[in-house]
Design a protein around this motif. Structure first.
Motif: not given
Length: 385
Positions: A66-71
């Motif tokens: 799961i992309p980290i930055a998006t969170g």
């Protein structure tokens, strides 16, 4: 942000990532704060499901990574920075840490507080935990899945939680299509786990056999070589016997991600040495959490308590509201083990859990449905401080 206090968190795994969310959600409203989160991985690896996900076609990559930055996009841009890279040097005398960015450049960050949350890796280097950048981990992950798909004889060494779950998942999926063997040091699975009820071990033992897993007891792999056909692996055990495998999975032991940490920060076992408030011994503004530390058992089930405590301790330090009480490590045994979707067992305190309950809570989908919420900070435990 001028005059902001900077917290640098090294590691965006199960401890570092939710800690960053808690500081941004609750502490940043009380004081000017910037959180810098450092990790070589652009994606969070939901490796609690890796024991099943290594079987091709079961769990898609988009659910495992799961992309980290998006969170973190919903926080003000001046309160958060995500840095792709890994720490190489900590200079506590100057309150600075040097980061080797994935792009190849060296960057130095100054901090008011530093948190070491770099975790651990599988000792054999198997990608059931991150092994480097997201691209490196994903490549190794796909290679492992391909090897699982083609192998007929799979041998697992190590009857800890990971080895037991991998053996169970493989046997539950493939049945008689593949031969699955588990080599263990003792008489029963998880024999080295302290305070585990004998009934939990015997339940695991019986369930593995029901699934068709061959159990080789009271021995360990002494030597590994290539078989006569040039493709299989020949395992020589310390009891003198030999086992041939198409795929050998050594799943015993972990390696702490501590190579950049000053020796005076470490205890005799290589853990970051903490005082009663989760500070690194001998420092005032360096902290550690999770597997890399000696804060408690290296189990995901104790991580929530560490995150809650350290978020509160940092909140107190950043807002100068005074010291918090010493950290109380979890003393209650908590373990949940699933062997496919049918068989499971677990323990909380002195109670063995019904298999059907563990299957329902964990075994159905290994919490994959909560991954996005965890990475985005929506599923924080005890969120209000």
């Amino acid at each position: 942000m001028t005059n902001a206090k900077t917290v640098v968190i090294l590691g965006a795994g199960w401890a570092g990532l939710p800690l960053a969310h808690k500081l941004l959600k609750y502490t940043s409203s009380k004081t000017a704060l910037k959180v810098i989160l450092v990790s070589p991985n652009s994606h969070f690896f939901w490796n609690v499901a890796a024991t099943r996900g290594l079987i091709p076609g079961i769990i898609p990559d988009t659910s495992m990574f799961i992309p980290i930055a998006t969170g973190f996009e919903h926080y003000p841009v001046d309160t958060f920075e995500f840095v792709l890279g890994r720490a190489t040097v900590i200079q506590s005398s100057s309150n600075s840490v040097t980061i080797l960015a994935n792009s190849g450049e060296n960057r130095t960050f100054h901090y008011h507080h530093l948190v070491i949350a770099t975790g651990s890796s599988i000792a054999s280097g198997l990608p059931l935990k991150p092994i480097g950048t997201h691209e490196e981990t994903l490549t190794a992950w796909h290679e492992l899945q391909a090897r699982v798909s083609s192998a007929r004889d799979i041998v697992i060494a190590g009857a800890g939680p990971t080895g037991v779950e991998v053996a169970g998942e493989l046997a539950a999926k493939f049945g008689k299509l593949k031969k699955v063997t588990l080599i263990m040091n003792g008489d029963f699975p998880l024999e080295s786990s302290k305070d585990l009820l004998p009934s939990v071990r015997t339940t695991l033992d019986k369930d593995l056999q029901k699934l068709g897993v061959k159990l080789i007891r009271k021995t360990r792999v002494k030597e590994v070589s290539i078989g006569n056909d040039g493709t299989t692996q020949l395992l020589i055990l310390d009891n003198g016997s030999k086992v041939v495998a198409d795929l050998f999975l050594p799943l015993h032991g972990i390696q702490l991600n501590n190579t950049f940490i000053p020796d005076n920060f470490l205890d005799s076992q290589g853990n970051v040495n903490l005082d009663g408030n989760m500070r690194v011994v001998g420092t005032e503004n360096v902290w550690a959490i999770g597997d890399v530390s000696n804060a408690g058992p290296k189990q995901l089930t104790v991580t929530d308590g560490q995150i809650i405590y350290l978020a509160d301790a940092l909140d107190a330090a950043l807002t100068t509201k005074g010291p918090v009480a010493p950290y109380q490590p979890v003393s209650k045994t908590m373990i949940f083990l699933s062997l496919g979707k049918k068989y499971a067992t677990g323990q909380i305190g002195s109670w063995r859990l019904w298999g059907i309950l563990v299957s329902y809570i964990k075994g159905r989908n290994l919490f994959v449905d909560t991954a996005d919420g965890y990475v985005s900070g929506k599923h924080l435990r005890h969120a209000a401080m």
